[in-house]
Design a protein around this motif. Sequence first.
Motif, PDB file in Angstrom:
ATOM      1  N   LEU A   8       0.833  -1.213   0.000  1.00  0.00           N
ATOM      2  CA  LEU A   8       0.000   0.000   0.000  1.00  0.00           C
ATOM      3  C   LEU A   8       0.860   1.252   0.000  1.00  0.00           C
ATOM      4  O   LEU A   8       0.578   2.233  -0.694  1.00  0.00           O
ATOM      5  N   LYS A   9       1.965   1.226   0.786  1.00  0.00           N
ATOM      6  CA  LYS A   9       2.882   2.353   0.832  1.00  0.00           C
ATOM      7  C   LYS A   9       3.518   2.576  -0.525  1.00  0.00           C
ATOM      8  O   LYS A   9       3.648   3.708  -1.005  1.00  0.00           O
ATOM      9  N   THR A  10       3.939   1.449  -1.147  1.00  0.00           N
ATOM     10  CA  THR A  10       4.563   1.567  -2.464  1.00  0.00           C
ATOM     11  C   THR A  10       3.592   2.146  -3.482  1.00  0.00           C
ATOM     12  O   THR A  10       3.946   3.024  -4.294  1.00  0.00           O
ATOM     13  N   GLN A  11       2.350   1.675  -3.449  1.00  0.00           N
ATOM     14  CA  GLN A  11       1.354   2.196  -4.376  1.00  0.00           C
ATOM     15  C   GLN A  11       1.084   3.685  -4.138  1.00  0.00           C
ATOM     16  O   GLN A  11       0.921   4.451  -5.092  1.00  0.00           O
ATOM     17  N   ALA A  12       1.055   4.080  -2.858  1.00  0.00           N
ATOM     18  CA  ALA A  12       0.828   5.494  -2.550  1.00  0.00           C
ATOM     19  C   ALA A  12       1.969   6.365  -3.058  1.00  0.00           C
ATOM     20  O   ALA A  12       1.758   7.464  -3.608  1.00  0.00           O
ATOM     21  N   VAL A  13       3.213   5.881  -2.873  1.00  0.00           N
ATOM     22  CA  VAL A  13       4.375   6.641  -3.353  1.00  0.00           C
ATOM     23  C   VAL A  13       4.343   6.766  -4.863  1.00  0.00           C
ATOM     24  O   VAL A  13       4.598   7.840  -5.440  1.00  0.00           O
ATOM     25  N   GLU A  14       4.013   5.664  -5.546  1.00  0.00           N
ATOM     26  CA  GLU A  14       3.945   5.716  -7.002  1.00  0.00           C
ATOM     27  C   GLU A  14       2.838   6.654  -7.482  1.00  0.00           C
ATOM     28  O   GLU A  14       3.017   7.411  -8.445  1.00  0.00           O
ATOM     29  N   MET A  15       1.705   6.601  -6.795  1.00  0.00           N
ATOM     30  CA  MET A  15       0.597   7.497  -7.166  1.00  0.00           C
ATOM     31  C   MET A  15       0.985   8.962  -6.956  1.00  0.00           C
ATOM     32  O   MET A  15       0.673   9.827  -7.769  1.00  0.00           O
ATOM     33  N   TRP A  16       1.677   9.249  -5.837  1.00  0.00           N
ATOM     34  CA  TRP A  16       2.129  10.617  -5.546  1.00  0.00           C
ATOM     35  C   TRP A  16       3.112  11.096  -6.606  1.00  0.00           C
ATOM     36  O   TRP A  16       3.081  12.255  -7.024  1.00  0.00           O
ATOM     37  N   GLN A  17       4.014  10.207  -7.040  1.00  0.00           N
ATOM     38  CA  GLN A  17       4.997  10.590  -8.039  1.00  0.00           C
ATOM     39  C   GLN A  17       4.352  10.825  -9.397  1.00  0.00           C
ATOM     40  O   GLN A  17       4.828  11.645 -10.190  1.00  0.00           O
ATOM     41  N   ARG A  18       3.273  10.095  -9.700  1.00  0.00           N
ATOM     42  CA  ARG A  18       2.599  10.286 -10.983  1.00  0.00           C
ATOM     43  C   ARG A  18       1.744  11.558 -11.035  1.00  0.00           C
ATOM     44  O   ARG A  18       1.360  11.993 -12.102  1.00  0.00           O
ATOM     45  N   MET A  19       1.449  12.112  -9.855  1.00  0.00           N
ATOM     46  CA  MET A  19       0.613  13.326  -9.811  1.00  0.00           C
ATOM     47  C   MET A  19       1.390  14.538 -10.310  1.00  0.00           C
ATOM     48  O   MET A  19       2.607  14.629 -10.140  1.00  0.00           O
ATOM     49  N   SER A  20       0.627  15.465 -10.909  1.00  0.00           N
ATOM     50  CA  SER A  20       1.237  16.720 -11.341  1.00  0.00           C
ATOM     51  C   SER A  20       1.421  17.657 -10.141  1.00  0.00           C
ATOM     52  O   SER A  20       0.940  17.408  -9.036  1.00  0.00           O
ATOM     53  N   ARG A  21       2.118  18.754 -10.406  1.00  0.00           N
ATOM     54  CA  ARG A  21       2.393  19.708  -9.323  1.00  0.00           C
ATOM     55  C   ARG A  21       1.109  20.360  -8.799  1.00  0.00           C
ATOM     56  O   ARG A  21       0.947  20.564  -7.602  1.00  0.00           O
ATOM     57  N   VAL A  22       0.181  20.660  -9.700  1.00  0.00           N
ATOM     58  CA  VAL A  22      -1.084  21.291  -9.288  1.00  0.00           C
ATOM     59  C   VAL A  22      -1.885  20.354  -8.397  1.00  0.00           C
ATOM     60  O   VAL A  22      -2.447  20.754  -7.366  1.00  0.00           O
ATOM     61  N   GLN A  23      -1.917  19.065  -8.755  1.00  0.00           N
ATOM     62  CA  GLN A  23      -2.653  18.094  -7.946  1.00  0.00           C
ATOM     63  C   GLN A  23      -2.046  17.962  -6.548  1.00  0.00           C
ATOM     64  O   GLN A  23      -2.769  17.871  -5.551  1.00  0.00           O
ATOM     65  N   LYS A  24      -0.710  17.979  -6.490  1.00  0.00           N
ATOM     66  CA  LYS A  24      -0.058  17.903  -5.177  1.00  0.00           C
ATOM     67  C   LYS A  24      -0.402  19.112  -4.310  1.00  0.00           C
ATOM     68  O   LYS A  24      -0.683  18.997  -3.119  1.00  0.00           O
TER      69      LYS A  24
END
Length: 538
Positions: A8-24
């Motif tokens: 779950l942590k790995t998936q969250a990190v990957e999802m965060w990295q795939r997000m754009s700057r505006v989404q973050k």
Amino acid sequence: MKESLLQLKTQAVEMWQRMSRVQKIVIVGSAVILFGVLVLLTRGASKPDYGVLFTIKDNQEAGRIVEKLKEKKIQHQVVENGSDGGVTIMVPTKDITTMRLELASENIPTGGVVGFESLENASFGETDTDRRTRYLRALQGELTRTIEGMAEVDAARVHIVQPEPSLFIDEQKNATAAVVLKLKPYKSLEEGQIRGLIKLVTNSVEGLKSENVTIVDMAGNILSEDLSDDEETRGRRLTITQQELRKELQKEIQRDIQTMMEKMFGIGKAVVRVQLSLDFDKIQQKKHELGENVPVSTHKISEENRSTDNANPTGVPGTDSNIPGYVTQDETATSESTRDEAIVNYEISTFDEVLEKAPGSIKRLSVAVVVDKELDARVKKDVEELVKSATGFQADRGDQISVAGMLFNTEYQDRINKEIADAQKRKQMMIFGGIALLALLLIGGILTNALIKWRKRREAERQLQAELAAAVEDELLVTPVPINDIEELIETSENNEEVEEVNPEEAESERIKGYLEKAAKENPGDVAQLLKAWLAEE
């Protein structure tokens, strides 16, 4: 369980990295706001709900209330009222009613002043001077409370000076009073209200006269100055009133004539000036007229006298009949007399007439009209007659009407209009320039974007051609288009009247086209992925 958490942590990190700057930024901001709301709700739930106990403008009175709240161990808050002055004392909502009743039983608050309630508790050994001082303070407090009850008054303060009584009348000083008012914003007192305040204070203080009362506002303006009853002040106020009446009447007549002239010659094409002289003398005329004589009473007198003959005449008594030789005559005839008299009393009829002329009538009127054009004699005469009719012209009182036609000097106005027009033109040029610049930027952005896309497309085409060429060299694709197609093309060309030679570039293009068709049939997945990437770049 541990592996699930790591996954779950790995998936969250990957999802965060795939997000754009505006989404973050949106996710982090939402989390911060949510945390702040939770903190505020937690603090609000832990604190009591406060309500207003009193709003006090006097700091001394507010201090007394705070001391009482501290004695009773009641939580409280003191909030300043800002520009309105004073403070607001707040306590928990559940304690508001109880505290108001308890403080009211102790006569708190008193409005910041001490009234007649201070006379209820007399101290032992109090002297007459102490009693008079306490009474004077209580009277000042009561007057302050009464004046503060007016809708226009925000706060008030009353000062009374009452000198010690003297055994000698000529040495006795008069009492004086001063009232300081703080009026509410955009409020003012009328003359009648100021007179009412003076009457209130004079009737409340023994021996106080109206001329010894001064009313002042917080700006230091003496409101009671123009209410003095002395002859000089009344005369000055009357003169000011007369001048204001004269100016107001002049403006009214001038406005009427100006409107009429602008209807005839246009707006701004006529100038009218009126000068009035008013008669403020109050004249009373008495007229006494005499009429005809009128009989009032008549007195008549009628008188009648008669005498008769003597039947037995005798001698006339006396010496005449006894003297010898003297002959007397015997009268026997009768006499008769009548008198009529009439007395008539006459009264002259009178007629008395009293004519009182009210002040403020027009004594003399002068009107000047100037028109922005040359006027002939006929038009000038017509304008003059119209002005006479509109103003009630009377030649017997010396009224004057002057009408002139001349061109106005519009140099200053033209210069102002030119400056305004230039400013408007500059403003429009700036607006149009801004619009043009924005349009250029927009067109430039569109062209730049189109150029970038065209370059990307060209680059993708070159890359595709390179990949196809590499595939041909590696013999990943089937042999090029059969030679039969080229032979058919040659045979078709020979049948035409003009035979054209086969262009090597066209032959190469046909060969590549055949490669593509063959690749699409044999490897549709790879070709579809390539086309999808191409369309995404478009």
